[in-house]
Design an enzyme around this catalytic site. Structure first.
Site, PDB file in Angstrom:
ATOM      1  N   GLN A 161      34.883   6.283 -29.552  1.00 28.83           N
ATOM      2  CA  GLN A 161      34.847   5.333 -28.314  1.00 28.83           C
ATOM      3  C   GLN A 161      34.781   4.096 -28.713  1.00 28.83           C
ATOM      4  O   GLN A 161      36.495   4.439 -27.908  1.00 28.83           O
ATOM      5  CB  GLN A 161      32.926   4.696 -28.682  1.00 28.83           C
ATOM      6  CG  GLN A 161      31.964   6.357 -28.280  1.00 28.83           C
ATOM      7  CD  GLN A 161      30.383   5.901 -28.118  1.00 28.83           C
ATOM      8  OE1 GLN A 161      30.646   4.493 -27.622  1.00 28.83           O
ATOM      9  NE2 GLN A 161      29.774   6.528 -28.240  1.00 28.83           N
ATOM     10  N   GLU A 216      23.478  -0.498 -22.158  1.00 31.08           N
ATOM     11  CA  GLU A 216      22.184  -1.384 -22.732  1.00 31.08           C
ATOM     12  C   GLU A 216      21.252  -0.785 -23.048  1.00 31.08           C
ATOM     13  O   GLU A 216      20.265  -1.136 -23.490  1.00 31.08           O
ATOM     14  CB  GLU A 216      22.542  -2.925 -22.437  1.00 31.08           C
ATOM     15  CG  GLU A 216      23.475  -3.565 -21.611  1.00 31.08           C
ATOM     16  CD  GLU A 216      23.349  -5.031 -21.156  1.00 31.08           C
ATOM     17  OE1 GLU A 216      23.297  -5.998 -21.525  1.00 31.08           O
ATOM     18  OE2 GLU A 216      23.493  -5.036 -20.186  1.00 31.08           O
TER      19      GLU A 216
END
Length: 1330
Positions: free
Chosen positions: A115, A1262
């Site tokens: 990532q 989130e």
């Protein structure tokens, strides 16, 4: 003896010969690779060998066996002077996008295991080294190889799945009862026909014949019969001598008894780097062959003190396979400890002699050596001695009986005899790669054919300044039968004998004392089973304490495939690999500190406060200016513009001027020609303080003294006070949540380059908000923003931590560049980063809840207090977000909440992924759990009963429809087979006394976008070049979340071209001005719409050309447009939703929409130690229609693991003076591979629509953090089962994180009850309860 002439160093890097004349002994391989050879793929992550980011492969030729030895090693601890005759392979030497990718690089990239990518080269090198030695590894081999490599982004699952393809095992779990594809798991055969995130059939095969050959020159060097020549190196501060013979080594030690021996540098290196220990001379005997010999004799084996711990492990495993079982009891105990001691890289480097001589009080091996009657052989120039490795050997902390002039030659490890049983146990904060909390070993010799103890040795580590023997306990057991009645009589003796004062360093005193009992009890059970197996006892024995499960299973990632009608070139909705994954896997991806230095570039080191609350009475920089290489010292007086950053009416000094408000506050900065000189200069600065009374550290202290930041917020729906009068039950409770360190793998990094004219500056920064950094520098230097350009290529992880503090650090660096008129680079060391920058806010919450007998919650009153630290930062906004989410998914008619940010004298906390929601919702769900436990109802029923249903209003009057939430809830229950698993857990708990399982299923409703509406806008710039290639620029910063990849997909759809034609270079304030932060899970929503707008403008301009030539190619249309004078460049803009919140009226629409999710987790808990394993996690998320399933699933997994760390593992420890103790991965433990759920399954809710975001997608970065709390509540469920066995019922307190310490003590076993907690206030604690 050594000559005075400096020696030449010869080694190879990636097949190329390297010769250095008199290198500096202080130079590590990491700095040499990065600074001298410009091989920047090897990353700096911690500097202490504990994160794995700098892993390389080290190869040596073994002339005695004529074999090659390949080992992984951490370059940050490896002195280059010890590389003579070695070959080093870095990630650049494994493969490249320019030449040939290696399968190990290809698979981690295409399996979506990269990532932010900062940890990826280290992962690649650990796996590559494993494949060089084991071309067909098992999953256990892979797990062990990666145990020392930390990742903060991925959650490890995709890395493991990518590397699982190298295994030759049968498809794993399908032979086992709990197969992840079984019918019970809620999946069916159709799952195998679903789309996959990657196709392993595309992977190139592993071909060992294509690897770099070991340099023949090094083989010839090693096979020379002449004794190795002595090497001597002299640096600026230190000299190093590498003797070639034992005789010379002993002479050197006689001449220089104070000089330490340097072998693996795993002890000396960190002590020099982090503790400031100074050695002007070191001796490295790595070429003395006698120290590496393994000699067998009739009584046992002698292992050379220079052998690495990995070599020791290999030797012992070989002996175990060759010798009778009764002779290898001690060997098995040692191998058990060795497998969990440090990481693979550390075991490859650390030496046996060094481990013993470091005399760590919590050593894993020394108690085993002592219990097993091992001996150590030492020598000096005048004599040789044999010393027993017993309690007397360890004199005091870090000290032994070995004299300064002596050298440890070898360690004798004896065979065991018939009836002699040995066992060793340890407990550590993390299952692997962590120092032990308590470690112990026991050897018992039984009278033949009976259970009568003839002799016994019991040693502990971690309960005293040295390894200690429980002598009185042993004496009480001699001539006794090994039985529960006999042992029960000695528990009190053991506790009394191993007394630990309540203020003992390391804290956890009650827990450590409990562990002395529970580990002893485990020994008891283990030995009973061994005696039973030997036939020496015939009675029934209790259950054996089996190890927690550890087999990692294949997982499921379920997502919706795109329509068959969708164009092949349309990448939206497809699992596209992260655009930079291959570059990240080869080390070619450029991060801030990878940029080559400019001529005359300087390095900046910060001087921070050593006091929590004091006036500055003087600042003496004279000594710093005398340090070689130091150019200048920057103070607040040097700032030409604003000396503060202002938020909410509060000012924060860039550099402290008259007062310091916390330990770690920045006071001044030193700039020098090298990093080392800057650091030395910073250490020479002297600050004179006048300490002020009564600093505030804890939330309780802040509440008592009304120390708050304004504004404080309050919200209420209904009438809570009146509602409490009509309910059946009222319960009052609370919970404390500890803080969390961001631990982005790339520390804060910035480079400021003066252009040289018109006061223009270029900033190269690792930041989430380029414009904020640009503005901070402009205001600090008192120049217009148009003179400052901020460039962000990529960010090596951020999670909210690279916004406010990054702007301040860059502003300070810019002042240095301004004053010196030279480029200045500032890259924080890990310890400084953690000390200075702050993290997630610790929260103390109290609640009062009123509910009915059937479980309906009628009223709730919640109070939240957050420890904000010494400056306001964004803390008031955090309080607002907490209150806006405190309903979670529950329709509570009467709901009241208040939130306050407490002003304390700790480092200033800041934004962190989830921004208050993970703290808020844990409190809410804990409250719901307390309701269920009070009523004796299943908690999932109470959750379900109180959920929103049908068109609903939040407590701030925002309309929404919870239909997809309820679908996620039902789907998660189905996928995890909730009812059957719950029944199985109940059955397991009935059958097991000392192990319990627990389950939990938790939901979330998470508001997406900024409540401050102006932050939701975005802009983009799209260029089409004459060759048809497209360059896209937008306002989002790429930090691993895949925003660049998704923007390519958006442009691909809108322009109707393949994604391969689209490129994104960087984020820059010169291409897209006035950017908003990449945060709030809104980056794709906002920037995607801006890119879409720009592309639509361009495609409209091209329409006439395309209509004229419908059969033409993209390139021909673009070329024709250029000659028709049609602009091929366009800006795009997205205004964003108009969101707002009126706190006076307590109503508004602060969010664009909600992302929903539900998570089920099951854990198994060891009630004796508090250790746990997450057996299974199933997550169902409603993220609309995913733009990129591979990126989105990776975000869900990574966020979940970060939440798992927050709620169960990660602990920040502050001393009574306010000093942060936990300043690196050796003290602060984020989740590692060993913490990944054994079965980790993600399901994206199908057929979900979202009209409020681009292509019906949803923000996902989130929300999943909170879902890690499912593990917390599953632990709490298991603890509840344990408490039930002790006759305890009803609600109980379990604070976060639910560490092994808290779980063990809360489980309230009979052993825990023997150790009362120390009375608060009666002693000075080692650490504060923050």
């Amino acid at each position: 003896m050594s000559s005075d002439k400096p020696s030449s160093l010869l080694f190879f890097v990636n097949g190329k010969k390297v010769e250095e004349q008199n290198p500096d002994p202080e130079t590590t391989l990491l700095s040499y690779l990065r600074d001298k050879l410009r091989l920047t793929g090897t990353k700096y992550g911690c500097g202490g060998g504990a994160c794995g980011a700098c892993t390389v492969m080290l190869s040596r030729y073994q002339p005695r066996t004529k074999t090659l030895l390949h080992v992984s090693a951490t370059a940050c601890l490896l002195p280059i002077c010890q590389l003579h005759g070695a070959a080093v392979t870095t990630v650049e030497g494994v493969g490249s996008t320019k030449t040939r990718l290696h399968p190990v690089q290809e698979r981690i990239a295409k399996a979506n295991g990269s990532q932010c990518g900062f940890c990826t080269p280290g992962m690649v090198m650990s796996m590559y080294t494993l494949l060089r030695t084991t071309p067909q590894p098992s999953m256990e081999d892979i797990r062990a190889a990666l145990a020392g490599n930390l990742c903060r982004c991925t959650g490890y699952r995709p890395i493991l799945d990518g590397y699982r393809t190298f295994c030759q095992e049968t498809n794993c779990c399908q032979l086992k009862a709990n197969c992840c594809q079984s019918e019970e798991s809620g999946t069916d055969g159709a799952e195998h026909d679903k789309p996959q995130l990657f196709d392993k059939g595309e992977f190139q095969p592993l071909d060992p014949t294509q690897e770099l050959i070991f340099p023949p020159e090094l083989i010839l060097m090693a096979e020379r019969n002449t004794p190795p020549e002595t090497l001597s190196f002299c640096g600026e501060n230190m000299s190093l001598i590498c003797p070639g013979s034992l005789e010379e080594l002993l002479e050197l030690k006689t001449k220089h008894p104070e000089a330490p021996l340097l072998m693996g540098n795993t002890h000396l290196g960190p002590s020099i780097k982090f503790k400031g220990v100074v050695h002007t001379l070191m001796i490295s005997p790595f070429r003395v062959q006698e120290l590496f010999e393994v000699t067998h004799c009739p009584e046992g084996v002698r292992v050379g003190a220079g052998c690495s711990l990995s070599e020791l492990l290999t030797s012992l495993q070989k002996l175990i396979s060759e010798r009778p079982s009764e002779q290898s009891e001690l060997f098995r105990a040692l191998t058990k400890q060795l497998k969990n001691l440090g990481s693979q890289q550390v075991r490859n480097m650390a030496s046996l002699g060094g481990h013993i001589m470091s005399a760590y009080p919590n050593s894993d091996l020394n108690p085993v050596f002592a219990a097993g009657n091992c001996k150590i052989y030492v020598a000096s120039a005048s004599e040789r001695r044999e010393l027993p490795l017993n309690q007397e050997f360890f004199v005091s902390f870090g000290k032994t009986l070995v004299r300064p002039e002596e050298v440890v030659l070898s360690v004798f490890i004896p065979f065991t005899s018939k009836g002699e049983l040995v066992s060793a146990l340890r407990h550590a904060p993390r299952k692997e790669s962590a120092f032990s909390t308590v470690t112990c070993a026991m050897r018992v010799l039984f009278c033949e054919g009976s259970s009568v103890v003839r002799d016994i040795s019991l040693f502990y580590g971690g309960v005293a300044p040295t390894t200690v023997k429980a002598a009185r306990t042993c004496q009480a057991l001699i001539n006794q039968e090994w039985s529960e009645p006999a042992l029960s009589r000695v528990y009190d003796v053991l506790l009394e004998e191993l007394e630990l004062p309540p203020s003992a360093p390391g804290g956890k005193v009650q827990f450590r004392r409990v562990l002395t009992l529970t580990l002893f009890f485990k020994f008891h059970l283990e030995l009973l089973h061994k005696l039973k197996h030997m036939g020496w006892i015939s009675c029934e024995v209790p259950e054996k304490p089996l190890a927690l499960p550890s087999d990692i299973q294949p997982s499921v990632q379920h997502f919706q495939s795109v329509s068959k009608a969708q164009s092949f070139h349309d990448a939206v909705g497809r699992p596209v690999m992260h655009k930079a994954a291959l570059s990240q896997a080869t080390g070619e991806a450029v991060y801030c500190d990878d940029l080559p230095p400019t001529q005359g570039e300087l390095y900046l080191a910060l001087v921070t406060s050593s006091r929590a609350y004091a006036n500055i009475k003087g600042l003496d920089v004279s000594a710093a200016l005398l340090v070689p290489g130091v150019v200048d010292v920057i103070t607040a007086q040097d700032i030409p513009g604003k000396k503060v950053r202002s938020d909410f009416g509060y000012d924060e000094d860039l550099l402290a001027q008259t007062q310091v408000l916390c330990i770690g506050q920045m006071v001044c900065a030193v700039v020098a020609d090298t990093r080392a000189h800057a650091k030395s200069g910073a250490a020479a600065v002297r600050v004179q303080y006048e300490e002020l009374p009564d600093p505030i550290f804890t939330i309780e202290e802040a509440i008592e003294r009304s120390s708050y930041y304004e504004p404080r917020r309050r919200i209420e729906r209904g009438n809570v006070t009146e509602a409490f009068k009509s309910v059946d039950h009222i319960y009052e409770g609370g919970i404390r949540l500890g803080g969390q360190e961001h631990f982005y793998m790339e520390t804060q990094s910035t480079l400021v380059v003066p252009v040289g004219e018109d006061r223009e500056f270029h900033l190269y920064v690792s930041t989430q908000w380029p414009t904020s950094t640009q503005v901070a520098v402009a205001e600090t230097l008192s120049i217009p923003s148009n003179r400052v350009v901020c460039h962000v290529k990529r960010v090596g992880g951020a999670f909210g931590g690279k916004v406010t503090k990054t702007a301040i650090l860059t502003a300070i660096t810019a002042v240095a560049a301004w004053k010196t008129n030279r480029a200045v680079r500032c890259v924080l060391e890990r310890g400084d980063d953690m000390l200075i920058t702050g993290g997630r806010h610790p929260v103390l919450a109290k609640y009062k809840v009123g509910f009915m007998n059937d479980g309906r919650i009628v009223a709730a009153d919640l109070e939240y207090f957050a420890n904000a630290g010494f400056s306001v930062d964004e803390s008031p906004l955090l309080g607002e977000k907490i209150l806006l989410h405190m309903d979670n998914v529950y329709n509570i008619p009467h709901l009241r909440g208040s939130a306050a940010a407490c002003h304390t004298n700790l480092r200033s906390n800041t934004a962190f992924r989830g921004f208050g929601v993970p703290q808020c919702l844990l409190v809410v769900e804990n409250m719901v759990t307390d309701v269920a436990m009070t009523l004796g109802m299943p908690v999932d029923q109470v959750r379900e009963l109180n959920m929103y249903r049908g068109p609903s209003l939040t407590h701030y009057q925002m309309e929404f429809n919870p239909e997809n939430l309820l679908l996620c809830w039902d789907e998660c229950k189905r996928r995890c087979a909730y009812d059957s698993r719950h029944r199985a857990v109940e059955q397991f708990n009935k059958q097991n006394q000392w192990k319990k399982r627990g389950t939990a299923i938790v939901p979330i409703k998470y508001g997406i976008a900024f409540a401050e509406g102006f932050l939701n806008q975005a802009a983009a710039l799209v260029h089409i070049y004459k060759d048809g290639s497209v360059l896209v620029a937008h306002a989002g910063a790429e930090m691993g979340q895949g925003v660049h990849t998704k923007m390519q997909q958006v442009a691909s759809r809108e322009l109707h071209i393949p994604i391969s034609k689209i490129y994104i270079s960087e984020t820059s304030t010169s291409t897209v001005p006035n950017t908003c932060p990449s945060a709030a899970s809104f980056g794709t929503d906002a920037n995607g719409m801006a890119v879409k707008d720009a592309c639509q403008t361009l495609i409209q301009r091209l329409q006439p050309i395309m209509q004229k030539n419908p059969e033409g190619s993209w390139e021909s249309w673009v070329n024709a447009a250029f000659f028709d004078k049609i602009s091929l460049s366009s800006t795009g803009y997205y205004r964003g939703p108009d969101l707002h919140m009126d706190w006076e009226k307590m109503e508004g629409r602060p969010y664009s929409y909600f992302t929903y999710g539900v998570c089920f987790s099951e854990v198994e808990l060891d009630c004796l130690t508090g250790d746990y394993r997450t057996l299974r996690t199933d997550i169902v998320m409603d993220i609309g229609r995913s733009i990129n399933p591979s990126v989105d699933i990776g975000q869900i997994e990574g966020a979940f693991m970060q939440g798992l760390g927050l709620y169960t593992l990660e602990e920040l420890k502050f001393g009574p003076s306010g000093l942060l103790y936990t300043r690196g991965p050796s003290q602060y433990h984020i989740p590692a591979v060993c913490d990944t759920p054994l079965s980790f399954n993600i399901y994206l809710l199908p057929d979900s629509e979202n009209p409020h975001a681009i292509y019906s997608s949803k923000g996902i970065g989130e929300p999943s953090v909170f879902l890690g709390s499912a593990v917390f509540f599953a632990i709490k469920d298991a603890v509840s089962a344990a408490r039930s066995d002790s006759g305890l019922s009803g609600p109980f307190s379990l604070d976060s994180p639910a560490t092994a310490e808290r779980a063990c003590l809360t489980a309230a076993s009979t052993f825990t009850q023997k150790v009362p907690a120390s009375t608060a206030g009666a002693f000075k604690p080692w650490a504060l309860e923050i």
